[in-house]
Scaffold this motif. Structure first.
Motif, PDB file in Angstrom:
ATOM      1  N   CYS A  57       0.823  -1.223   0.000  1.00 19.79           N
ATOM      2  CA  CYS A  57       0.000   0.000   0.000  1.00 19.79           C
ATOM      3  C   CYS A  57       0.849   1.261   0.000  1.00 19.79           C
ATOM      4  N   ASN A  58       2.051   1.179   0.556  1.00 21.22           N
ATOM      5  CA  ASN A  58       2.940   2.337   0.627  1.00 21.22           C
ATOM      6  C   ASN A  58       3.988   2.348  -0.483  1.00 21.22           C
ATOM      7  N   GLY A  59       3.856   1.455  -1.458  1.00 18.09           N
ATOM      8  CA  GLY A  59       4.796   1.414  -2.564  1.00 18.09           C
ATOM      9  C   GLY A  59       6.199   1.032  -2.142  1.00 18.09           C
ATOM     10  N   LYS A  60       6.298   0.140  -1.142  1.00 14.18           N
ATOM     11  CA  LYS A  60       7.589  -0.262  -0.599  1.00 14.18           C
ATOM     12  C   LYS A  60       7.775  -1.774  -0.727  1.00 14.18           C
ATOM     13  N   HIS A  61       8.988  -2.216  -0.390  1.00 12.13           N
ATOM     14  CA  HIS A  61       9.299  -3.644  -0.358  1.00 12.13           C
ATOM     15  C   HIS A  61       9.382  -4.116   1.093  1.00 12.13           C
ATOM     16  N   ALA A  62       9.774  -5.374   1.308  1.00 14.39           N
ATOM     17  CA  ALA A  62       9.659  -5.963   2.642  1.00 14.39           C
ATOM     18  C   ALA A  62      10.932  -6.694   3.054  1.00 14.39           C
ATOM     19  N   LYS A  63      11.218  -6.618   4.353  1.00 18.79           N
ATOM     20  CA  LYS A  63      12.331  -7.377   4.953  1.00 18.79           C
ATOM     21  C   LYS A  63      11.820  -8.070   6.195  1.00 18.79           C
ATOM     22  N   ASN A  64      12.062  -9.368   6.269  1.00 20.46           N
ATOM     23  CA  ASN A  64      11.635 -10.157   7.424  1.00 20.46           C
ATOM     24  C   ASN A  64      12.831 -10.845   8.058  1.00 20.46           C
ATOM     25  N   LEU A  65      13.013 -10.628   9.354  1.00 18.17           N
ATOM     26  CA  LEU A  65      14.031 -11.318  10.147  1.00 18.17           C
ATOM     27  C   LEU A  65      13.285 -12.186  11.138  1.00 18.17           C
ATOM     28  N   LYS A  66      13.653 -13.476  11.224  1.00 15.89           N
ATOM     29  CA  LYS A  66      12.776 -14.384  11.953  1.00 15.89           C
ATOM     30  C   LYS A  66      13.546 -15.415  12.765  1.00 15.89           C
TER      31      LYS A  66
END
Length: 342
Positions: free
Chosen positions: A83-92
């Motif tokens: 929705c914000n025109g961004k990408h994603a980073k997940n640390l898990k």
């Protein structure tokens, strides 16, 4: 089965496809889940561990996912990225079923975004993280097979995905003209060549096990133009992974997590690390305390954070004072972290 396009049966599946794309709103109070999450919870079987009450002996059974709060938070984060025109980073943490979640995204996209230009990518440093039943691409095929077996949606594949790590929906008519959905998923190893996927364009690009991804930062920047048009994000890029691998190239993952703005990643307040007040931003973090097995309500997926933390700290105590390997406790923390810094 009713072939009438106006039948109740046909309308049901039209509505399901709409939910895959847009999600589902609960009319009573406005609560909702995104399309990715609706598809994952309802059409993506995973391996779950079950045990009898009071017993520590368990077994793995394949079935649809449980409604974890962790899933809800993660997929809402992805929706905010889009929705914000961004990408994603997940640390898990390890053991949260993230490979199943990541593998469910491209099959969903293949049905809700038809067209040869709507391509999905799963990238990894090593082929071993993609191939076989345990690999990410193997899980993609399992989800597609489940959709074929349980829905009336298009089943034919132009490329079946068995010889190479490419699968494409559709068919060729008697003249050899390609028809049907034509959407596809590609799995590519970038070992020693971060430019290998240069020119990739599509709706989704996932970096598997980015904690051991050589030249992750370069690969990310090389591929970004294919998923952006100026300030508009036309697709979602997701880097996800865990620490704990000795000799792993974790620097790229750390940069993406703690400096999201430099990579057009959607940053959220860092309320996860110690001695932070939320004034800085970071990527999404799934700590070991969130939906740990045996530490959540079975019906609603609400985690028992206190119980989980107690169990984790007891495990660490036992490792620290029972192991002769000085690195054992460090690795334990990295694989089952309470904070991103760990």
């Amino acid at each position: 089965v009713n072939s009438n396009p106006k039948s109740e049966y046909a309308e049901f599946w039209k509505e399901e496809l709409r939910r895959w794309k847009y999600g589902l709103i609960r009319e009573s109070d406005g609560e909702w889940i995104p399309g990715y999450l609706y598809f994952y919870w309802n059409y993506s079987p995973i391996w779950l561990v079950f045990s009898k009450k009071g017993s520590k002996q368990g077994e793995r059974i394949k079935q649809l996912p449980k409604p974890w709060l962790g899933d809800y938070i993660f997929f809402h984060y992805l929706d905010q990225c889009r929705c914000n025109g961004k990408h994603a980073k997940n640390l898990k943490s390890r053991g949260v079923g993230m490979s199943f979640k990541n593998a469910a995204m491209s099959p969903r996209n293949m049905f809700v975004y038809p067209g040869a230009g709507n391509v999905n990518y799963h990238l990894a440093n090593e082929k071993s993280y993609l191939q076989g039943d345990k690999g990410l691409y193997g899980k993609v095929l399992e989800v597609l097979d489940h959709v074929v077996e349980t829905t009336p949606l298009p089943k034919m594949r132009l490329i079946d995905g068995k010889k190479e790590m490419v699968v494409q929906l559709g068919y060729a008519d008697e003249y050899g003209v390609r028809k049907g959905l034509l959407s596809s998923t590609h799995a590519i190893s970038l070992k020693d060549n971060p430019d290998k996927a240069r020119g990739a364009r599509g709706v989704f690009c996932h970096y598997e096990e980015d904690g051991i991804f050589d030249n992750l930062e370069k690969a990310w920047n090389v591929n970004r133009p294919g998923f952006e048009d100026g300030e508009i994000a036309v697709g979602l890029m997701l880097a996800a992974g865990t620490g704990g691998v000795e000799g792993g190239s974790f620097e790229g993952s750390e940069k993406l997590f703690y400096n999201p703005g430099a990579y057009n990643i959607y940053g959220i307040p860092n309320v996860f690390d110690k001695n932070t007040d939320g004034s800085t931003v970071c990527g999404h973090f799934w700590g070991a305390y969130l939906n740990r097995n045996g530490c959540y309500e079975e019906v609603n997926g609400e985690p028992d954070i206190i119980k989980a933390l107690i169990e984790i700290l007891i495990e660490r105590y036992n490792v620290k004072y029972s192991s002769s390997d000085p690195n054992a406790i460090t690795q334990k923390k990295a694989e089952l972290p309470i904070t991103p810094q760990e």
